[in-house]
Design a protein around this motif. Structure first.
Motif: not given
Length: 454
Positions: A296-300, A342-356
């Protein structure tokens, strides 16, 4: 009326007069030779076929086991496996009791007839060991060597060698020996059909033959084995026709549903349930409770299914990244935050680890990858491992609700609207950032011309 004493004397006189005649009849019967037993040619041929079938039956599971372990091993050492099975059967049948298993089933045994006349036949139980060794070498070792030599010759292309080559000459010699053996085997078979004595060339060479173990043999044929085979064949044909018509998955789900509904509370009477307090526990278990999903607490902006697969799978093929899944951040339903980020911490510079990828939204309002969510829903429905009717509904990893359907997530040109809010996206093309493609192509052409002039 006659006197009894006179009649007795008459019978005694007749008995005494017939004694010489009875003695001569007994002597003539003793001088006659006993009748020879009936020659059963078909029994001897059936004995040979039964021995071959027994070897094939024992060889089949060994071949299957070798195919599972190593298919190349079975293809390479198949003659050795066959020889091992034949030697084992020879030891426990002909070597120990003087009769093969097929001959025993047909009521036959081996006897040895020495070459000189007048010598009695030797029974199977007392056959010489040297004779048995010679018989085993001719019937087992020589066919094995022939098979090996023929395989080696074919693998080395002996038939395609030049006529002056030694390999070609050896192949021609081998074929001549095979033809000669086939010719003598045919002549021996014709002689066997005529007199019924020696079944094979080896038996004629060693002067051993099969005889009946009983003086009076019956020709009654038992159809018990044939009837059993026909019954099993019909039964297997019925199963092959009927089983594809049965939906095994639906049947297993129904059985699982029935077994899940059975409990002590349903089997025991109501007074016993109330006395034991089972009804109160059932009511407490049936009250729904609000709960969050596993992630539930995983970034969206990350797919919960991709995150779960990466957390449970270890990449053992890459030693450097074998334990990389253990270094993923832990997101669980016990988080103290009221809503997931809503977003993963640090995803501004790098994409999230598991994108949709190819986002699809469930009826509970959460977004997953199309491949991930569809594969999970299909797998859950097939295995009946979820919740709902028949266990066919997959539970969302974020909220724990049953998912009944998914829709493609729609995004407009002006922005993306979802259950998590809308973000306006604008694309401005200023005059300062415009590129004159004519000038660019001209400059590239000028560069190429300057490069050629150099």
């Amino acid at each position: 009326m006659s006197n009894p004493s006179s009649s007795t004397a008459t019978w005694q006189r007749l008995w005494d007069e017939s004694q010489p005649r009875l003695v001569s009849i007994r002597q003539s019967l003793n001088e006659q030779l006993p009748p020879a037993p009936r020659i059963t040619r078909i029994g001897k041929l059936d004995a040979e076929l039964l021995d071959q079938e027994l070897v094939a039956v024992l060889q089949e599971p060994v071949s299957k086991a070798c195919n599972i372990l190593n298919s190349a091993f079975k293809a390479r050492f198949e003659p050795e496996l066959t020889l091992l099975i034949q030697l084992t059967l020879y030891k426990f049948s002909l070597w120990d009791s003087g009769s093969s298993y097929g001959a025993k089933l047909q009521g036959l045994k081996y006897v040895w007839e020495p070459g000189h006349k007048g010598s009695p036949s030797v029974l199977a139980s007392s056959l010489p060991r040297a004779l048995l060794l010679t018989h085993g070498a001719i019937t087992l070792l020589i066919p094995y060597l022939h098979t090996r030599i023929r395989r080696h010759a074919l693998s080395q292309a002996w038939p395609d060698a030049p006529s002056s080559d030694k390999r070609r000459k050896a192949w021609e010699l081998l074929t001549r020996l095979e033809s000669t053996h086939s010719l003598f085997a045919l002549l021996n078979f014709v002689a066997f059909l005529r007199d019924g004595r020696y079944r094979t060339l080896t038996d004629r060479l060693l002067r051993i033959r099969l005889v009946s173990t009983q003086r009076l043999t019956t020709r009654d044929v038992s159809y018990e084995f044939m009837n059993r085979q026909m019954v099993w064949h019909a039964f297997t044909e019925f199963l092959l026709f009927f089983l594809p018509l049965v939906n095994t998955r639906a049947l297993s789900r129904r059985i699982g549903k029935l077994t899940s509904q059975l409990s002590w509370s349903t089997l025991l009477p109501s007074p016993v349930r109330s006395a034991c307090g089972l009804s109160v526990r059932d009511n407490e278990a049936q009250t729904p409770q609000a709960r969050n999903g596993k992630y539930w607490s995983l970034p969206l902006d990350q797919c919960a299914i991709c995150y779960e697969d990466a957390s449970t799978n270890l990449n053992l093929t890459d030693p450097a990244n074998a334990l990389s899944s253990l270094s993923n951040p832990i997101y669980s339903a016990s988080s103290n935050s009221k809503s997931p980020p809503e977003t993963t911490e640090g995803s501004v510079d790098d994409p999230p680890q598991h994108p949709i990828h190819t986002p699809y939204v469930t009826d509970c309002g959460h977004v997953y990858c199309y491949v991930c969510v569809t594969s999970r829903m299909i797998r859950t429905a097939d295995d009946a491992s979820g919740s709902g009717p028949g266990g066919t509904r997959w539970q969302c990893l974020r909220c724990g609700e049953d998912v009944t359907g998914v829709d493609r997530m729609e995004a407009g040109v002006e922005g993306v609207e979802s259950d998590y809010g809308s973000d306006e996206i604008s694309f401005g093309y200023g005059s300062s950032e415009d590129v004159d493609f004519t000038d660019l192509s001209g400059s590239m052409a000028g560069d190429s011309e300057s490069g050629e002039s150099v």
